[in-house]
Every structure is written in C-alpha cells, then in structure tokens.
Design an enzyme around this catalytic site. Structure first.
Site, short mmCIF file in Angstrom:
data_model
loop_
_atom_site.label_atom_id
_atom_site.label_comp_id
_atom_site.label_asym_id
_atom_site.label_seq_id
_atom_site.Cartn_x
_atom_site.Cartn_y
_atom_site.Cartn_z
N LYS B 50 9.90 0.14 3.27
CA LYS B 50 8.64 0.91 3.19
C LYS B 50 8.39 1.57 4.54
O LYS B 50 8.69 0.98 5.59
CB LYS B 50 7.50 -0.05 2.82
CG LYS B 50 6.18 0.64 2.50
CD LYS B 50 5.09 -0.36 2.08
CE LYS B 50 3.78 0.33 1.81
NZ LYS B 50 2.72 -0.61 1.38
N SER B 124 0.22 0.85 -2.79
CA SER B 124 0.70 1.87 -1.87
C SER B 124 2.22 1.85 -1.70
O SER B 124 2.78 2.82 -1.18
CB SER B 124 0.03 1.68 -0.52
OG SER B 124 0.51 0.52 0.13
N SER B 148 -0.63 -3.79 -2.87
CA SER B 148 0.32 -2.69 -2.72
C SER B 148 1.72 -3.00 -3.20
O SER B 148 2.56 -2.11 -3.29
CB SER B 148 0.38 -2.25 -1.26
OG SER B 148 -0.78 -1.53 -0.95
#
Lengths: 436, 455
Positions: B50, B124, B148
C-alpha cells in the site's frame, strides 16, 4: 504577609546522554551541521520515536535529588506548533504523566523553594539567522531536555542566586553540567499579574532579566500603570525585557497523547544517589571545626575536591587539605593519592609551594622538607625590606595594615604563599619593633 | 498446500514475467490498482505494498500530492522482512489519500471494482484488494485504521486480515492515526495469510508499540474465547440493508450447520463508536499531517522569501479536500477550550468500548457483515455527504478502535459482486480467525474474474 516579589522558574537543561532522546544519533555532535541526523530526528514520514532509557534514568535521578514524587508510569504528549526548527511540527513533551511532581530545594535559611514538576522533552533544531536568510542545523533536533518547573517561591534576587547555585551543584553531581546548556523562562510578579520572560540563556541573564523585570514593574506601578499578564523576551545586549504578546489566555498547542510511545514504567530504573554539598559542608565544618564557607566553595562544583576532603581531612588538618586543593586548582593539576599526600606533607611542613615544587611532586621527586633555603630566602627578604624601609616600621606601629603591604610585595617577588610569609613576618617583626 | 508453495512447485514458461507485467499494466489502466508497477523476475512470489508504507527509493506518497516524488531513505520493517524471505516487490497500491476514505474515491485515479467497473472497490486499501482479486499469485501488504482492510476486501471478494494492534511493526508506515493504524494482509486464502503473517509479525527495534502476540497470549488470561461460539450483535439489525440482511442470515444458517453455536447479544455502545473513532483518528491525523510543510521532503515549495506562516500555508494548500477536512476537524477537537468535550471524552468512551467488547470476545467470536450496504456504484458513493459516508464504517470501526484482530472473508455473491463478512476475536487470538476462515474455505469456493499470472 503577601510577598511583594514572586519569581517562578522553568529551567531547561540538556540531559547528557550519548544518543538523542528518540533515536540513536549522537546527541552532541558539534562538528558539522546536519551530520548527526536520521529519519527519526528529521521527522521523516514513517519514522517512530524510540525512547532512550538512559535519559529516563538521569531524569529520575534528578527527580529523586529534588525530593520530587516519581511517577510509577510516565507518558508523553504532542505539543503542536509550526516553526521551521520543529521537524514534525510537534514537540514530544510531557504533560499529564511527567517524570515527577512536587519536591523542593532547601536554602541555607531552611526555606524550601518548591518544585512543581519535572519532565523530559525533545530539543528542536537550531536556527542560525543570517542577514537575509536562515539556516537550520538538525544535529540538535531530538536532544533530550529536562525541564524543571518551580512554584513562585523565590522572593528576591539573593534567593534566586542561591536556588540556582544549589540546583546547579545537585545537577553537577548527577553528571549534568548546566554552565553551557541552561535555558530558562523566568516568571516575575511584583504585586501584579505574572509576567513571563521567555528563552533566557545562562544564569547571568536570568538574574539580569529578573532584576530588570522587578524594577520595570515597580516603576510601572509607581506611574499608575496596571501590570497585565504578558509574555516578554530578554534582550541580553541591552539588558532589557521586551514585550512579545499580551496574554489573553494560554497559548493554543492542541496537545494530545503521544500514541507512538505508550506508557512506561520507570519504577525499576536505577537512580544515581544525590549529593547535597551545603549539607556536607555543614557536617564537615562541624566535625573539623572549620569554615563552612571555605569548604562549600571548594566542593560545590568539584567532585574531586570533595573526594580529597573525605579521604584526607581526618589525617590532615582540613585547612591543609583545602590549601592543597587550592594549589591543585591554581596550577591546574591532578595528583594521585600518594602524590597528593606528598603535597599535604609539604604544606604541613611549610614548604614553599611554587610551580617548581608542584612539578617535583607531580614527578614523584622527594621534596626537601628541610626548607631552610626557602625559609632563609623569605626571612632575608623580610629583613632587607624592613631594614631598607625604616618608614615602614614607623608606619606599622601606627597602622598595622602595613603588614599586608609587606606580605604582598614579598609574595609577588618570590611567588610564595602569603600565609607562610605572614607566619614568618609574625615571628620577625616583633624583633625589629623591639630593636628599633 | 498454500499458493506460495504451489507457485514454487510450478515450472514457469519463459516470458512469464514479461507477460505478467504487460497484462497487469493493461488491466491497471482500467482498474487503477497500482500507482506504480515494478518489473519482477517472475522467479519469486510477488507482494504489493500500500502506498502509505515506505519502500526504499520507490516513490511513496500515501497517494498525496504533498508527498509527490518522495523517495524514502529506508524500508518499512514489514517490507524488509518480506524482502529478506525473497518475496519480490511488485508495486505500490492505490489508496485514499493518507487512508482517508471508505471507497477509495479520495484518489486522483479512481480505483474500480474488478467484478464490475461501475462499482467501487472500497477503501482505503483499494489497490491492495483489486490487485489481490486480479492476480493469481500475490499477497498484498495493506493497512487499516478504521476498516481500510475489511471494506475493500469485502467489495473485491478477497480475504482481508487485520491483526491485533501492535502485532506488526508500523515502522515505515506513514501515520494516519498512530493509536489505530495496523498493517495487515490481503490474499485469496487464509493459508497464504498465515504463512506471510508468520514472517512479518513480531517485535521491532523501530516501533515501541510492537509486541509479540504469542508471548502476550501466554502471559495473560486473555484470548480464551470459545472457538465454536459466534455472537451476533442485536443492534446491527437496524443498520443493515434488506438484501445484506438476507444474504447474511444465509451465512448464519450455514455456520450453524457447520456446528457453530450462534448467539445474539446486546452492545448498547455501538452507536458511540463512530463519533469516538472519528474524533480520535482526526485528532491524531491532524498532528501527523502537521509535518508536511513543503521544505524537507515531498512537494517542495521554493518560495523562501515568504514568511514562515505564508510559506507553510501555501505548501499545505496541496492537501486534498478530505485531508483538509480532517485537519480542520482534528485541530478543532483537540483545542484547549473544547478538548474535554471531544478528544478527552472520546478516549474515555474508547476505554468503555474496549471493555464491553472484550467481555463478549472472551466467550466467542463476533460476526457481522463487513459493510452494512451492498457494493455501491462509484457515482452513488461520490454523492454521499461526509457524514453519510462516515456512518457506513459502523461495522468495521468497533474492532479497529479497540485493536481487536478481525478478518473479512467472502461468503456470497449478488449479481456477480462479492459480499464479505467480518469476524472479530479477542486480542492476540489472531490465529483463531485464520483457523476459522481456513475451515470456511473447505466448504466455500471463492470466485475471481481475473487470474493474471496463472501458470
């Protein structure tokens, strides 16, 4: 009775650790700017603070020495403000669970100046302001600082000086030299609201700033002005304080808990035992019937002196030990115990100590304890001085202070101990006076 | 056999890596899973990271303009541990700026659902979930603050595992809210997650909140939750879409048939979780984002003739809208005059929530749908107000706020779109979650539209 003047202090001293508070960078690399830095003390994204246990240990020792209540667990807070010297735009400091709370320093008068709290925090970077630009040196960023906050218990400049001396001595014995790294905010109220003078460096400026504030507030009141709560800064060059801002309320730092550090138990950290030199001086003075003042002057900021006194004051007269310590200081020498003892013996036997004899002692040479040469040298000097200046003798009869003049002259000429000359003069002078 | 062992057991044809790179680049131009893709050898098992996790000398921006072209000088601990076990870094995955979002839409490159491109991928960790759903052999290093990992895993039909707070080092993770941030994993099976979790977990000299979960489990009497009891919280009933409700009751029946004891329980504080979470996370975020001032890293502001305040203000105008909103709200709730009403109160409520959830988790798991709604279309999600949007985190926030490990796993499909359920266990009981999902996978086969890199 309400005290007219109240002074409270917030004192910042650097904690002498090898590494910084939250990373393993060298904390005192003074050589090249921005060489002792890493992602943590530069506040790079993704870096997390790692607490330096040694800094906690020293802070805990200070808290213990100042009779402050040491917290079982401590935590940290983020104090947020924007300034280029603050890499994360927040300073990691302590608010709700500092190292310790309460405590005091006792003055000679037995008055206690109360401590409010002791906390640790990180130092920001150093900004160097040039004429039309500024440079930032992050070597200092993240250095451990100790903040000691007092209650407004200091009522005059003498107390301020004594408090600071005592604090400095306690810190010195815990390994913290605050001569180079002392910063303070001084709060002064003279029958009015509290005025805070911020960012003062060094003891001398602290005293000058406090003195100026006392007088300024006095004068302002005399002219009918009201002293408001205010923050001022100290202008060392002109020895004045200058208004920064009037305080409507406390500054807004949006303080929150520091989640990267959590809670730390400091219960099991070791402490360095404190040394209270004024207490020790008192005890030594009583034990050996010596001058407390003389002892305290020697030991307040000199561990070595205290060690020597403790070791030799029983065997030798304390005044002899102190004289020997003074000799070491005068000639900037350190001697091992055996050589120091040789010095003590020499002084006891009235050997003239000059740069030559001290060098001999340092090199382990035997000192001629039969000090006839020196003695005769000084004696003949005294004799010839008195013979050549008949007027001196006349003056002596009317004014014994002449004595000091003679000692001074001879001491200068032969680099001899005034004390010794005085002893000889006491013996020789009556003969002259009698034989006049 | 997990897919990592399977991958190494198979013979790769020549040109494998090249065609994988081309296929991935191609699909990425439509789905926006990756912000950058690295060419790999094809010999080692790939992992994605990420974009809020630092990879040395690879642009890492937490998908924010303010960190544009930032090259971290160090690897995050999790990346370092993956590289040391010869996994190959394949690229940085798309996300909401700094992790601020539920649907992935706070990104300049809209992430799309691999099952239907009109729908959201969730956020997210959007890119991590998409990459997992399109790549046959791959594991995603993702991160969750308030859901997330769970949310995009549910929408993209993959397993998303969020460990106990502190189980994985956060060193190298660009902070959103430090007391909530957790690095976790996404994969196509619980077995793969177990394998990689073993590699990345455990104490670290660069994160003092990082713990050894096994040691902690042994030291405490925590985590003794009954492994075959599942609690369903009564209060979630009113929060669920009708169709989520009906799919979920199907799951509950299946689990009952598998031998689990299903019990219902009250959790009255549930509605307090959202304000508590948003107050704490925004307060922390607003301090974390204070460091981006445009002169040490990332986007550089060269207007040095300006005074400090104008310089900072100008630099900080580069944050996105949601980041600005959270800075403003976060700064407000920690302000001296209102702190006791918001920030300090939220800390207290958080304590109560943890205690109450723990009480339940000592007796069994807590299960719920991962999201209270069916996967929304991108346009519909875009038209939500911030408050409506925050409200949809109601099921993922409680375990995140309390640091309990949780896993989202696919349990059904509706009109071709996957649905996820979220299982929560007590602190340090991370492996019971993986045991559960492995067991689930024995009777439920996950579906994928793409299998890039099949051998």
């Amino acid at each position: 009775m309400m005290e007219a003047i109240k002074i409270g202090l917030e004192i910042h001293v650097a904690i002498p650790t090898k590494t910084k508070l939250f990373c393993s960078c060298n904390a005192y690399n003074e050589q090249e700017p921005n060489m002792s830095v890493c992602p943590i003390c530069m506040g790079f994204p993704g870096s997390k603070p790692m607490l330096n246990a040694k800094a906690l240990e020293i802070a805990k020792s200070v808290a213990n020495a100042l009779h402050s209540d040491i917290a079982k667990t401590i935590s940290f807070e983020r104090k947020v403000y924007f300034y280029p010297d603050l890499p994360k735009s927040f300073q990691i400091t302590q608010l709700s669970n500092p190292i310790s709370q309460g405590g005091f320093i006792e003055l000679q008068s037995s008055k206690k100046i109360r401590i409010r709290r002791i906390q640790i925090e990180e130092d920001p970077a150093k900004i160097l302001h040039e004429e039309d630009y500024s440079l930032i040196d992050f070597n200092r960023s993240g250095r451990p600082l100790l903040e000691i906050v007092t209650e407004p218990d200091i009522f005059n400049i003498d107390e301020l000086k004594e408090f600071m001396n005592e604090l400095k001595s306690i810190l010195y014995y815990l390994g913290i030299d605050i001569n180079t790294e002392l910063k303070a905010d001084v709060n002064v109220s003279n029958q009015g609201e509290r005025v805070e003078v911020k960012n003062i460096t060094g003891l001398k400026d602290m005293i000058n700033a406090a003195l100026f504030e006392i007088k300024r507030q006095e004068a302002a009141r005399a002219s009918g002005a009201i002293i408001n709560k205010e923050t001022r800064s100290y202008d060392g060059a002109n020895m004045i304080t200058v208004s920064m801002r009037e305080k409507e309320s406390d500054e807004e730092y949006g303080i929150i808990y520091e989640p990267d550090l959590g809670e730390y138990s400091i219960k099991n950290l070791p402490i360095i035992e404190p040394t209270y030199t004024n207490k020790i001086a008192k005890e030594l003075a009583e034990k050996y019937s010596a001058s407390e003042k003389l002892i305290i002057e020697q030991i307040m900021f000199d561990k070595n002196a205290l060690q020597l006194i403790n070791k030799f004051a029983g065997t030798y007269k304390i005044n002899i030990v102190i004289s020997a310590i003074e000799v070491l200081k005068r000639y900037n020498k350190t001697l091992d115990d055996e050589k120091f003892e040789a010095l003590l013996i020499a002084i006891s036997k009235n050997v003239l100590i000059n740069s030559e004899t001290i060098n001999d002692i340092e090199q382990g040479k035997t000192i001629e304890t039969s000090s006839e040469i020196d003695e005769s040298l000084i004696d003949s000097a005294i004799n010839s001085m008195l013979l050549e200046n008949k007027q001196l003798l006349k003056d002596y009869v009317n004014n014994p202070k002449v004595f000091n003049f003679i000692i001074g002259q001879i001491a200068k000429k032969y680099n001899a101990s005034p004390k010794y000359i005085s002893t000889r003069l006491n013996i020789l002078l009556p003969k002259f006076v009698a034989g006049k | 056999m997990n897919s990592i062992e399977e991958f190494y057991s198979l013979e790769k044809k020549s040109g494998y890596a090249e065609s994988l790179f081309n296929d991935l680049s191609d699909i990425n131009s439509r789905l926006n899973a990756f912000l950058n893709i690295t060419r790999i050898s094809g010999q080692n098992y790939p992992f994605s990271v990420k974009d809020n996790i630092c990879v040395k000398n690879v642009e890492t921006t937490a998908n924010s303009k303010i960190l544009k072209s930032y090259l971290p000088p160090f690897n995050a601990t999790v990346v370092e541990r993956m590289l040391s076990k010869n996994f190959d870094f394949i690229g940085k995955t798309n996300m909401d700026e700094f992790g601020f979002g539920t649907f992935g839409l706070n990104s300049e490159r809209t992430p799309r659902n691999p099952f239907n491109e009109d729908y959201v991928a969730g956020g997210s960790s959007s890119g991590a979930a998409i990459a997992t759903a399109v790549l046959k052999y791959h594991i995603a290093i993702a991160e969750s603050t308030g859901g997330s990992i769970s949310a995009p895993s549910a929408f993209c039909g993959v397993v998303g595992f969020t460990p106990t707070y502190g189980a994985v080092s956060r060193h190298g993770l660009i902070d959103y809210a430090n007391s909530l941030d957790k690095i976790g994993l996404m994969s196509r099976s619980a077995k793969d997650i177990r394998y990689v979790f073993d590699i990345i977990k455990g104490p670290d000299n660069y994160d003092s909140t990082c713990i050894d979960i096994e040691k902690r489990k042994m030291q405490s009497d925590e985590g003794k939750g009954a492994k075959n009891t599942i609690f369903i919280i009564n209060q979630i009933n009113d929060l669920l879409d009708e169709s989520v409700k009906s799919h979920f009751s199907g799951l509950v029946s299946k689990l009952e048939n598998m031998g689990f004891a299903i019990k219902t329980i009250d959790f009255n504080l549930l509605d307090k979780a959202i304000p508590t979470y948003y107050i704490i996370s925004m307060a922390e975020a607003s301090t974390n984002l204070a460091r981006y001032t445009g002169f040490k890293y990332g986007l550089k502001n060269n207007e040095f003739s300006k005074d400090y305040n104008s310089f900072f203000t100008e630099s900080r105008s580069n944050f996105g809208t949601e980041a600005k909103r959270r800075i403003i709200l976060g700064t407000f709730v920690r302000g001296a005059s209102v702190k006791s009403k918001y920030y300090s109160k939220a800390l207290k409520v958080r304590g109560l929530l943890i205690a109450k959830m723990k009480e339940i988790l000592r007796q069994g798991f807590i299960l719920s749908p991962t999201m209270p709604i069916m996967t929304p279309k991108i346009d519909d999600a875009n038209s939500l107000t911030p408050v409506q949007n925050y409200g949809l985190d109601i099921l993922t926030i409680p375990p995140n706020l309390s640091g309990f490990p949780h896993v989202s796993f696919p349990y059904d499909y509706d009109k071709g779109l996957p649905m996820g359920a979220q299982l929560i266990s007590d602190h340090f009981e991370d492996y019971s979650l993986l045991d559960f999902v492995e067991n689930w996978e024995n009777s439920f086969k996950y579906q994928f539209k793409y299998n890039l890199g099949s051998i």
